[in-house]
Design a protein around this motif. Structure first.
Motif, PDB file in Angstrom:
ATOM      1  N   LEU A 154       0.817  -1.214   0.000  1.00 35.44           N
ATOM      2  CA  LEU A 154       0.000   0.000   0.000  1.00 35.44           C
ATOM      3  C   LEU A 154       0.853   1.268   0.000  1.00 35.44           C
ATOM      4  O   LEU A 154       0.492   2.265  -0.615  1.00 35.44           O
ATOM      5  N   GLY A 155       1.984   1.214   0.701  1.00 38.71           N
ATOM      6  CA  GLY A 155       2.745   2.438   0.892  1.00 38.71           C
ATOM      7  C   GLY A 155       3.877   2.682  -0.073  1.00 38.71           C
ATOM      8  O   GLY A 155       4.250   3.834  -0.305  1.00 38.71           O
ATOM      9  N   ARG A 156       4.457   1.615  -0.655  1.00 38.02           N
ATOM     10  CA  ARG A 156       5.704   1.792  -1.406  1.00 38.02           C
ATOM     11  C   ARG A 156       5.696   1.254  -2.822  1.00 38.02           C
ATOM     12  O   ARG A 156       6.716   1.286  -3.493  1.00 38.02           O
ATOM     13  N   ARG A 157       4.577   0.766  -3.303  1.00 38.87           N
ATOM     14  CA  ARG A 157       4.524   0.147  -4.621  1.00 38.87           C
ATOM     15  C   ARG A 157       3.823   1.040  -5.634  1.00 38.87           C
ATOM     16  O   ARG A 157       2.902   1.792  -5.302  1.00 38.87           O
ATOM     17  N   THR A 158       4.239   0.927  -6.895  1.00 29.24           N
ATOM     18  CA  THR A 158       3.521   1.587  -7.982  1.00 29.24           C
ATOM     19  C   THR A 158       2.247   0.791  -8.262  1.00 29.24           C
ATOM     20  O   THR A 158       2.079  -0.341  -7.799  1.00 29.24           O
ATOM     21  N   ALA A 159       1.353   1.372  -9.053  1.00 29.92           N
ATOM     22  CA  ALA A 159       0.107   0.691  -9.396  1.00 29.92           C
ATOM     23  C   ALA A 159       0.385  -0.634 -10.100  1.00 29.92           C
ATOM     24  O   ALA A 159      -0.241  -1.661  -9.805  1.00 29.92           O
ATOM     25  N   GLU A 160       1.335  -0.639 -11.025  1.00 30.06           N
ATOM     26  CA  GLU A 160       1.665  -1.863 -11.748  1.00 30.06           C
ATOM     27  C   GLU A 160       2.213  -2.930 -10.807  1.00 30.06           C
ATOM     28  O   GLU A 160       1.832  -4.103 -10.893  1.00 30.06           O
ATOM     29  N   GLU A 161       3.062  -2.521  -9.886  1.00 32.85           N
ATOM     30  CA  GLU A 161       3.630  -3.468  -8.928  1.00 32.85           C
ATOM     31  C   GLU A 161       2.562  -4.009  -7.987  1.00 32.85           C
ATOM     32  O   GLU A 161       2.584  -5.182  -7.610  1.00 32.85           O
ATOM     33  N   LYS A 162       1.619  -3.161  -7.612  1.00 34.61           N
ATOM     34  CA  LYS A 162       0.530  -3.610  -6.741  1.00 34.61           C
ATOM     35  C   LYS A 162      -0.297  -4.694  -7.418  1.00 34.61           C
ATOM     36  O   LYS A 162      -0.631  -5.719  -6.805  1.00 34.61           O
ATOM     37  N   ILE A 163      -0.652  -4.480  -8.671  1.00 36.42           N
ATOM     38  CA  ILE A 163      -1.442  -5.470  -9.404  1.00 36.42           C
ATOM     39  C   ILE A 163      -0.649  -6.766  -9.548  1.00 36.42           C
ATOM     40  O   ILE A 163      -1.187  -7.873  -9.375  1.00 36.42           O
ATOM     41  N   ALA A 164       0.638  -6.653  -9.861  1.00 33.84           N
ATOM     42  CA  ALA A 164       1.483  -7.841 -10.007  1.00 33.84           C
ATOM     43  C   ALA A 164       1.557  -8.605  -8.688  1.00 33.84           C
ATOM     44  O   ALA A 164       1.433  -9.838  -8.658  1.00 33.84           O
ATOM     45  N   CYS A 165       1.762  -7.899  -7.571  1.00 32.58           N
ATOM     46  CA  CYS A 165       1.796  -8.537  -6.247  1.00 32.58           C
ATOM     47  C   CYS A 165       0.502  -9.277  -5.970  1.00 32.58           C
ATOM     48  O   CYS A 165       0.508 -10.408  -5.459  1.00 32.58           O
ATOM     49  N   PHE A 166      -0.610  -8.633  -6.319  1.00 30.29           N
ATOM     50  CA  PHE A 166      -1.909  -9.242  -6.057  1.00 30.29           C
ATOM     51  C   PHE A 166      -2.093 -10.517  -6.867  1.00 30.29           C
ATOM     52  O   PHE A 166      -2.509 -11.557  -6.330  1.00 30.29           O
ATOM     53  N   LEU A 167      -1.780 -10.463  -8.156  1.00 26.11           N
ATOM     54  CA  LEU A 167      -1.977 -11.631  -9.018  1.00 26.11           C
ATOM     55  C   LEU A 167      -1.057 -12.781  -8.625  1.00 26.11           C
ATOM     56  O   LEU A 167      -1.496 -13.940  -8.568  1.00 26.11           O
ATOM     57  N   ILE A 168       0.202 -12.480  -8.337  1.00 22.78           N
ATOM     58  CA  ILE A 168       1.137 -13.531  -7.931  1.00 22.78           C
ATOM     59  C   ILE A 168       0.724 -14.103  -6.573  1.00 22.78           C
ATOM     60  O   ILE A 168       0.810 -15.320  -6.341  1.00 22.78           O
ATOM     61  N   GLY A 169       0.269 -13.244  -5.682  1.00 19.64           N
ATOM     62  CA  GLY A 169      -0.180 -13.707  -4.378  1.00 19.64           C
ATOM     63  C   GLY A 169      -1.389 -14.627  -4.480  1.00 19.64           C
ATOM     64  O   GLY A 169      -1.445 -15.678  -3.829  1.00 19.64           O
ATOM     65  N   MET A 170      -2.366 -14.243  -5.310  1.00 20.71           N
ATOM     66  CA  MET A 170      -3.546 -15.077  -5.489  1.00 20.71           C
ATOM     67  C   MET A 170      -3.186 -16.384  -6.184  1.00 20.71           C
ATOM     68  O   MET A 170      -3.744 -17.449  -5.861  1.00 20.71           O
ATOM     69  N   ARG A 171      -2.251 -16.329  -7.115  1.00 24.84           N
ATOM     70  CA  ARG A 171      -1.805 -17.567  -7.775  1.00 24.84           C
ATOM     71  C   ARG A 171      -1.215 -18.533  -6.750  1.00 24.84           C
ATOM     72  O   ARG A 171      -1.497 -19.737  -6.768  1.00 24.84           O
TER      73      ARG A 171
END
Length: 238
Positions: A154-171
């Motif tokens: 939430l605090g240190r990621r760009t929008a693209e990195e946030k989406i990537a984190c979310f998708l990899i995490g859900m995977r």
């Protein structure tokens, strides 16, 4: 409070021997004979999609283990804004804090089935079973680590990195349940994803459309298919 049309199906007795996610939950810590004790204090309940299972601030008489489906966990802020704090999947446990009131609101994203235990009965069982206590503590520590990681997102990621984190995490989470796959179900809306990642729904849509245009993902009716897993993992690690 659960609306009349969204009330759970009548509770049934537990069938621990036939549980598909027993090895993914805190129940893994129990010996075979211990399941009889669990069955005495628990029942199986089902909710339809869009049902509200519990509301923030209301009495918490039960704790639950999710056996199928997906939930959205959210918190209402004093100014009326909503913060999605997580998504619960099979094997996740609701009520680890053992508080007398619900800390979050839990809404069913899909039809959901849970093993539901009386809070007091489960607390008594923990006192009697040290291995179960360790399992609860381990799961609580894991949730704390996930919360700390989410603070960084939430605090240190760009929008693209946030989406990537979310998708990899859900995977990774779905992979733990069903095995590794490039297909990632996303039962939540893009608004839910935005409220979880601190992004507007427009930004979530724009970033996912860009990833699809760049052939990093393919958007499918029930989620996404990851075409460039390595690239997403690299973005998630930055």
């Amino acid at each position: 409070m659960v609306c009349a049309s969204n009330r759970p199906a009548p509770g049934l007795g537990l069938e621990c021997a036939d549980c598909d996610i027993k090895g993914l939950s805190i129940c893994e810590s129990l010996d075979q004979g211990d399941f009889e004790l669990l069955e005495r204090i628990g029942r199986t309940v089902s909710y339809p999609a869009k049902a509200t299972l519990s509301e923030q601030g209301r009495d918490a008489s039960f704790v639950s283990n999710i056996t199928s489906g997906a939930l959205r966990l959210s918190k209402l802020l004093p100014d009326g804004r909503r913060q999605v704090v997580g998504f619960a999947l099979p094997g996740d446990f609701l009520g680890l804090s053992m508080e007398t009131t619900h800390m979050f609101t839990a809404d069913a994203l899909t039809p959901v089935k849970l093993c539901q235990f009386s809070r007091q009965g489960f607390s008594d069982l923990i006192d009697r079973k040290p291995r179960l206590m360790r399992a609860v503590l381990n799961m609580a520590a894991h949730e704390l680590t996930m919360a700390q990681d989410q603070m960084v997102v939430l605090g240190r990621r760009t929008a693209e990195e946030k989406i990537a984190c979310f998708l990899i995490g859900m995977r990774g989470r779905y992979g733990r349940i069903h095995g590794p796959s490039v297909h990632v179900p996303l039962p939540m809306t893009r608004l839910d994803i935005g409220d979880y990642l601190g992004l507007t729904v427009e930004t979530v849509s724009r970033m996912m459309t860009r990833m699809a245009r760049e052939k990093t993902i393919v958007i499918v009716p029930d989620g996404v298919r990851l075409l460039e897993v390595a690239r997403l993992e690299q973005l998630a690690e930055m």
